[in-house]
Design a protein around this motif. Structure first.
Motif, mmCIF file in Angstrom:
data_model
loop_
_atom_site.group_PDB
_atom_site.id
_atom_site.type_symbol
_atom_site.label_atom_id
_atom_site.label_comp_id
_atom_site.label_asym_id
_atom_site.label_seq_id
_atom_site.Cartn_x
_atom_site.Cartn_y
_atom_site.Cartn_z
ATOM 1 N N THR A 164 0.824 -1.203 0.000
ATOM 2 C CA THR A 164 0.000 0.000 0.000
ATOM 3 C C THR A 164 0.864 1.261 0.000
ATOM 4 N N LEU A 165 0.566 2.171 -0.908
ATOM 5 C CA LEU A 165 1.217 3.478 -0.915
ATOM 6 C C LEU A 165 0.574 4.322 0.181
ATOM 7 N N THR A 166 1.367 4.751 1.148
ATOM 8 C CA THR A 166 0.819 5.475 2.294
ATOM 9 C C THR A 166 0.992 6.994 2.204
ATOM 10 N N ASP A 167 1.839 7.445 1.286
ATOM 11 C CA ASP A 167 2.101 8.887 1.166
ATOM 12 C C ASP A 167 2.534 9.158 -0.277
ATOM 13 N N PRO A 168 1.912 10.125 -0.975
ATOM 14 C CA PRO A 168 2.257 10.394 -2.368
ATOM 15 C C PRO A 168 3.486 11.283 -2.537
ATOM 16 N N ARG A 169 4.227 11.516 -1.437
ATOM 17 C CA ARG A 169 5.387 12.401 -1.511
ATOM 18 C C ARG A 169 6.689 11.625 -1.323
ATOM 19 N N LEU A 185 -2.367 8.132 -7.217
ATOM 20 C CA LEU A 185 -1.593 8.799 -6.173
ATOM 21 C C LEU A 185 -2.466 9.716 -5.317
ATOM 22 N N SER A 186 -3.477 10.299 -5.924
ATOM 23 C CA SER A 186 -4.348 11.224 -5.184
ATOM 24 C C SER A 186 -5.280 10.487 -4.220
ATOM 25 N N ALA A 187 -5.363 9.155 -4.354
ATOM 26 C CA ALA A 187 -6.273 8.362 -3.511
ATOM 27 C C ALA A 187 -5.555 7.731 -2.323
ATOM 28 N N THR A 188 -4.324 8.174 -2.055
ATOM 29 C CA THR A 188 -3.533 7.611 -0.957
ATOM 30 C C THR A 188 -4.292 7.689 0.374
ATOM 31 N N PRO A 189 -4.257 6.623 1.215
ATOM 32 C CA PRO A 189 -3.541 5.358 1.008
ATOM 33 C C PRO A 189 -4.269 4.450 0.019
ATOM 34 N N VAL A 190 -3.496 3.796 -0.840
ATOM 35 C CA VAL A 190 -4.083 2.955 -1.883
ATOM 36 C C VAL A 190 -3.179 1.749 -2.129
ATOM 37 N N ALA A 191 -3.801 0.601 -2.345
ATOM 38 C CA ALA A 191 -3.036 -0.618 -2.619
ATOM 39 C C ALA A 191 -2.498 -0.574 -4.049
ATOM 40 N N LEU A 192 -1.176 -0.657 -4.185
ATOM 41 C CA LEU A 192 -0.555 -0.679 -5.504
ATOM 42 C C LEU A 192 -0.412 -2.106 -6.026
ATOM 43 N N LEU A 193 -0.168 -3.040 -5.129
ATOM 44 C CA LEU A 193 -0.048 -4.451 -5.495
ATOM 45 C C LEU A 193 -0.831 -5.274 -4.488
ATOM 46 N N GLU A 194 -1.551 -6.275 -4.972
ATOM 47 C CA GLU A 194 -2.375 -7.091 -4.089
ATOM 48 C C GLU A 194 -2.014 -8.565 -4.212
ATOM 49 N N SER A 195 -2.025 -9.242 -3.084
ATOM 50 C CA SER A 195 -1.885 -10.706 -3.025
ATOM 51 C C SER A 195 -0.602 -11.209 -3.675
ATOM 52 N N ILE A 196 0.508 -10.513 -3.448
ATOM 53 C CA ILE A 196 1.762 -10.952 -4.063
ATOM 54 C C ILE A 196 2.513 -11.864 -3.088
ATOM 55 N N ASP A 223 11.278 -8.067 -2.818
ATOM 56 C CA ASP A 223 11.939 -7.386 -3.941
ATOM 57 C C ASP A 223 11.325 -6.009 -4.199
ATOM 58 N N CYS A 224 9.995 -5.951 -4.271
ATOM 59 C CA CYS A 224 9.322 -4.674 -4.542
ATOM 60 C C CYS A 224 9.526 -3.682 -3.398
ATOM 61 N N LEU A 225 9.423 -4.179 -2.175
ATOM 62 C CA LEU A 225 9.575 -3.293 -1.017
ATOM 63 C C LEU A 225 10.968 -2.676 -1.001
ATOM 64 N N GLN A 226 11.963 -3.471 -1.342
ATOM 65 C CA GLN A 226 13.334 -2.956 -1.380
ATOM 66 C C GLN A 226 13.481 -1.865 -2.433
ATOM 67 N N GLN A 227 12.912 -2.090 -3.604
ATOM 68 C CA GLN A 227 13.011 -1.090 -4.671
ATOM 69 C C GLN A 227 12.271 0.193 -4.308
ATOM 70 N N PHE A 228 11.084 0.065 -3.728
ATOM 71 C CA PHE A 228 10.334 1.253 -3.318
ATOM 72 C C PHE A 228 11.078 2.017 -2.221
ATOM 73 N N ASN A 229 11.621 1.302 -1.264
ATOM 74 C CA ASN A 229 12.341 1.968 -0.172
ATOM 75 C C ASN A 229 13.581 2.695 -0.671
ATOM 76 N N ALA A 265 6.940 5.790 -0.052
ATOM 77 C CA ALA A 265 6.363 5.283 1.198
ATOM 78 C C ALA A 265 5.415 4.111 0.931
ATOM 79 N N ILE A 266 5.896 2.899 1.192
ATOM 80 C CA ILE A 266 5.111 1.696 0.945
ATOM 81 C C ILE A 266 5.005 0.880 2.234
ATOM 82 N N GLN A 267 3.828 0.349 2.472
ATOM 83 C CA GLN A 267 3.586 -0.508 3.633
ATOM 84 C C GLN A 267 3.182 -1.891 3.134
ATOM 85 N N ALA A 268 3.804 -2.934 3.684
ATOM 86 C CA ALA A 268 3.472 -4.321 3.339
ATOM 87 C C ALA A 268 2.526 -4.879 4.390
ATOM 88 N N ASP A 269 1.365 -5.382 3.967
ATOM 89 C CA ASP A 269 0.375 -5.951 4.876
ATOM 90 C C ASP A 269 0.178 -7.426 4.555
#
Length: 367
Positions: A231-236, A267-278, A285-291, A296-300
């Motif tokens: 989930t994208l938690t912040d568009p900045r 991006l304007s709908a933050t917080p929003v799920a960018l990837l689901e059920s991965i 891998d994705c979390l590392q690249q985003f970080n 700002a990405i949160q893994a749930d």
């Protein structure tokens, strides 16, 4: 001399793969060979393996033809040939990424493991979706081919990788004893219940499992089989506080397949799920690249997530209740909207909601 050798030479039948046969045929094969069905199934799932040994040439030929006609991939070898090497064993889990494929996936899974479609459906809807263990690479390949287009299949070498521990509701004394034993083993706990520990090697778990396997509320899960939403938690930009730049946006579109012309809306709908059920590996891998990109990405973790199903509108409530009953869920009564009695595992909730959509029933999932 050659004639005498040919008449005394013994042969074996080696199963190279279960192929497109069903394990249900194992009973008939076992009866014909005079061995147990369990031995036949073990041979099929751990192929390449010897099914029968020390038989005459003409019998071996007949068996090859018979087993091949059933769908097995087999070969005949002289008994003096080297035995098949011991193969690495795997376990597999499946995930229904498309709820529309539930019926088809249930049928295919039932065919492969030799059970009813109803039982196969229960396996698909029971997280983390582990369906087979102690099987060879040949069986993994055959299973993936058989299930193609219906589910996502994750395979993992048995007793390898890292594991997570999940603990449900249990008496305080049982919980305290488990946490004490984990600490004694050097396992750091993160919660008292729910997900209590992660990243644990298999060897470190052996004594824990021996002491606590009677606890039905304790789950040990290979982390490769866990699923996450990102989930994208912040568009900045997390470093500068400014809006995401073009390079950051390109990374999002590359990892998520969100169209460029739709990204700003997302991006304007933050917080929003960018990837689901991965799966876990993709999440890491994705979390590392985003970080690294200061996004700002949160893994749930969603594998054991429970969701409420709220039925909002149903042209015929009877149809909705028939559907619920087919999943062993108590019916609901008018007036709508009504929530079903108990929360459902994430995967089951999605399948039921999809089936309701097809019946024209309006529903929503609530966390």
């Amino acid at each position: 001399m050659h004639q005498g050798q040919e008449s005394t030479e013994k042969y074996r039948i080696v199963v190279e793969s279960i192929g497109h046969a069903s394990p249900a045929s194992a009973a008939a094969v076992a009866k014909g060979l005079g061995i147990s069905a369990a031995d036949v199934i073990r041979c099929l799932y751990r192929a390449p393996a010897v099914l029968v040994d020390a038989i005459e040439h003409h019998i071996a030929l007949q068996l090859v033809n018979l087993l091949s006609s059933i769908g097995y991939q087999v070969k005949m070898e002289q008994q003096s040939s080297p035995l098949p090497a011991c193969t690495k064993l795997f376990e597999m889990a499946v995930y229904l990424t498309d709820a529309n494929q539930f019926v088809s996936a249930s049928q295919k899974l039932a065919e492969f493991i030799g059970t009813s479609e109803q039982e196969a459906g229960k396996l698909l809807l029971t997280p983390p979706g582990t369906v087979l263990g102690s099987v060879s690479q040949a069986t993994v390949s055959a299973f993936k081919t058989h299930m193609a287009g219906t589910v996502d299949v994750i395979d993992q070498p048995q007793q390898q990788g890292l594991f997570s521990l999940f603990l449900g509701d249990c008496p305080a004394v049982v919980r305290q004893r488990l946490h004490h034993d984990l600490q004694t083993q050097g396992v750091q706990t993160i919660n008292q219940h729910g997900l209590i520990a992660t990243d644990i090697p298999h060897d470190q778990l052996l004594e824990i499992w021996q002491r606590h396997r009677a606890n039905a509320q304790l789950r040990i899960v290979n982390q490769a089989f866990l699923r996450y939403d990102l989930t994208l938690t912040d568009p900045r930009d997390q470093r500068s506080g400014l809006a995401l730049n073009q390079t950051q946006k390109q990374l999002i579109t590359r990892l998520t397949d969100i169209p460029d012309d739709f990204l700003d809306t997302v991006l304007s709908a933050t917080p929003v799920a960018l990837l689901e059920s991965i799966p876990h590996a993709d999440m890491i891998d994705c979390l590392q690249q985003f970080n690294q990109a200061d996004i700002a990405i949160q893994a749930d973790l969603i594998t054991f997530q429970m969701l409420q199903l709220n039925i909002i509108k149903a042209p015929m409530l009877k149809k909705a209740n028939e559907l619920l009953t087919s999943f062993d869920i108590p019916p609901v009564s008018a007036p709508l909207p009504q929530r079903i009695a108990t929360p459902l595992p994430e995967i089951q909730a999605r399948v039921i909601q999809n089936a309701m959509d097809q019946l024209g029933i309006v529903s929503e999932l609530i966390r």
